[in-house]
Design a protein around this motif. Structure first.
Motif, PDB file in Angstrom:
ATOM      1  N   SER A  11       0.816  -1.225   0.000  1.00 36.95           N
ATOM      2  CA  SER A  11       0.000   0.000   0.000  1.00 36.95           C
ATOM      3  C   SER A  11       0.844   1.267   0.000  1.00 36.95           C
ATOM      4  CB  SER A  11      -0.950   0.014   1.193  1.00 36.95           C
ATOM      5  OG  SER A  11      -0.211   0.069   2.398  1.00 36.95           O
ATOM      6  N   ASP A  35      -0.256   2.492 -10.594  1.00 37.32           N
ATOM      7  CA  ASP A  35      -1.296   3.095  -9.769  1.00 37.32           C
ATOM      8  C   ASP A  35      -1.929   4.230 -10.561  1.00 37.32           C
ATOM      9  OD1 ASP A  35      -2.698   3.534  -7.189  1.00 37.32           O
ATOM     10  OD2 ASP A  35      -1.539   5.404  -7.168  1.00 37.32           O
ATOM     11  N   LYS A  86      -0.683  -1.012  -5.222  1.00 36.12           N
ATOM     12  CA  LYS A  86      -1.212  -0.804  -3.878  1.00 36.12           C
ATOM     13  C   LYS A  86      -2.176  -1.904  -3.466  1.00 36.12           C
ATOM     14  CE  LYS A  86      -1.186   4.216  -3.365  1.00 36.12           C
ATOM     15  NZ  LYS A  86      -2.029   5.403  -3.163  1.00 36.12           N
ATOM     16  N   SER A  87      -2.793  -2.576  -4.449  1.00 32.90           N
ATOM     17  CA  SER A  87      -3.864  -3.506  -4.106  1.00 32.90           C
ATOM     18  C   SER A  87      -3.769  -4.829  -4.863  1.00 32.90           C
ATOM     19  CB  SER A  87      -5.229  -2.873  -4.376  1.00 32.90           C
ATOM     20  OG  SER A  87      -5.467  -2.819  -5.774  1.00 32.90           O
ATOM     21  N   GLU A  89      -6.365  -6.227  -6.067  1.00 26.52           N
ATOM     22  CA  GLU A  89      -7.275  -6.095  -7.192  1.00 26.52           C
ATOM     23  C   GLU A  89      -6.549  -5.602  -8.447  1.00 26.52           C
ATOM     24  OE1 GLU A  89      -9.611  -5.944  -3.407  1.00 26.52           O
ATOM     25  OE2 GLU A  89      -7.775  -4.966  -4.087  1.00 26.52           O
ATOM     26  N   ILE A 109      -0.093  -4.568   3.429  1.00 30.62           N
ATOM     27  CA  ILE A 109      -1.509  -4.187   3.317  1.00 30.62           C
ATOM     28  C   ILE A 109      -2.029  -4.047   4.742  1.00 30.62           C
ATOM     29  CG2 ILE A 109      -3.781  -4.773   2.404  1.00 30.62           C
ATOM     30  CD1 ILE A 109      -2.342  -6.737   0.480  1.00 30.62           C
ATOM     31  N   GLN A 128     -10.367 -10.690  -1.515  1.00 28.56           N
ATOM     32  CA  GLN A 128      -8.984 -10.606  -1.977  1.00 28.56           C
ATOM     33  C   GLN A 128      -8.326 -11.987  -1.985  1.00 28.56           C
ATOM     34  OE1 GLN A 128      -7.859  -7.599   0.902  1.00 28.56           O
ATOM     35  NE2 GLN A 128      -7.650  -6.054  -0.718  1.00 28.56           N
TER      36      GLN A 128
END
Length: 165
Positions: A11, A35, A86-87, A89, A109, A128
């Motif tokens: 993150s 990002d 960051k994710s 997803e 995270i 997730q």
């Protein structure tokens, strides 16, 4: 042709541990931050580029679709890339979009409501976890693991799945 030597979900994107320990341990010579928000905001992009410029690595701040297109068009040139999102997803989208990843590291995270801690630095939701299991199913040779820094113990995806049972 380039190669993704490590894909990492963190993150904080680029920070001291990533720029030194993690990237060096995998032999990266480029850090690609993927990002959309950072890529659209010149101020944030410049902070990332400035912070990472002291590493000696080639740095790119890419949009999600741009990371996929760059792979399709130029296979990341001749770089050994540490790909950072960051994710989960976004990482899932990039991998499913055709960017080949052998090693996926979940490294930072923070815990929030509805998440389950896998290691002290990483907490994820059931949704997730499902995305990670999907990746493992589609790409059975992918090494998916939870580890904040190379000196700490690795936790496998199989071990993480047990935490949700």
């Amino acid at each position: 042709m380039g190669k993704v030597v490590l894909a990492r979900v963190d993150s904080r994107l680029i920070h001291g541990q990533v720029a030194t320990n993690v990237s060096k341990s995998v032999g990266a010579n480029a850090l690609f931050v993927v990002d959309d928000v950072s890529a659209h905001d010149e101020f944030t992009k410049n902070i990332i580029l400035g912070a990472a410029s002291r590493t000696g690595y080639k740095i790119r701040v890419l949009k999600e679709d741009g990371a996929i297109r760059y792979w399709q068009d130029r296979q990341y040139d001749d770089f050994n890339v540490m790909l950072i999102t960051k994710s989960i997803e976004v990482m899932h989208k990039i991998i499913k979009g055709g960017v080949p990843v052998e090693n996926l590291n979940l490294g930072g995270i923070p815990q929030s409501p509805g998440t389950t801690p896998v290691i002290s630095q990483v907490a994820i939701t059931q949704a997730q976890l499902d995305l990670l299991v999907d990746l493992q199913t589609c790409y059975p040779n992918m090494n998916i693991f939870f580890q904040a820094t190379p000196s700490l113990k690795k936790v496998t995806l199989a071990e993480a799945v047990k935490l949700f049972s």
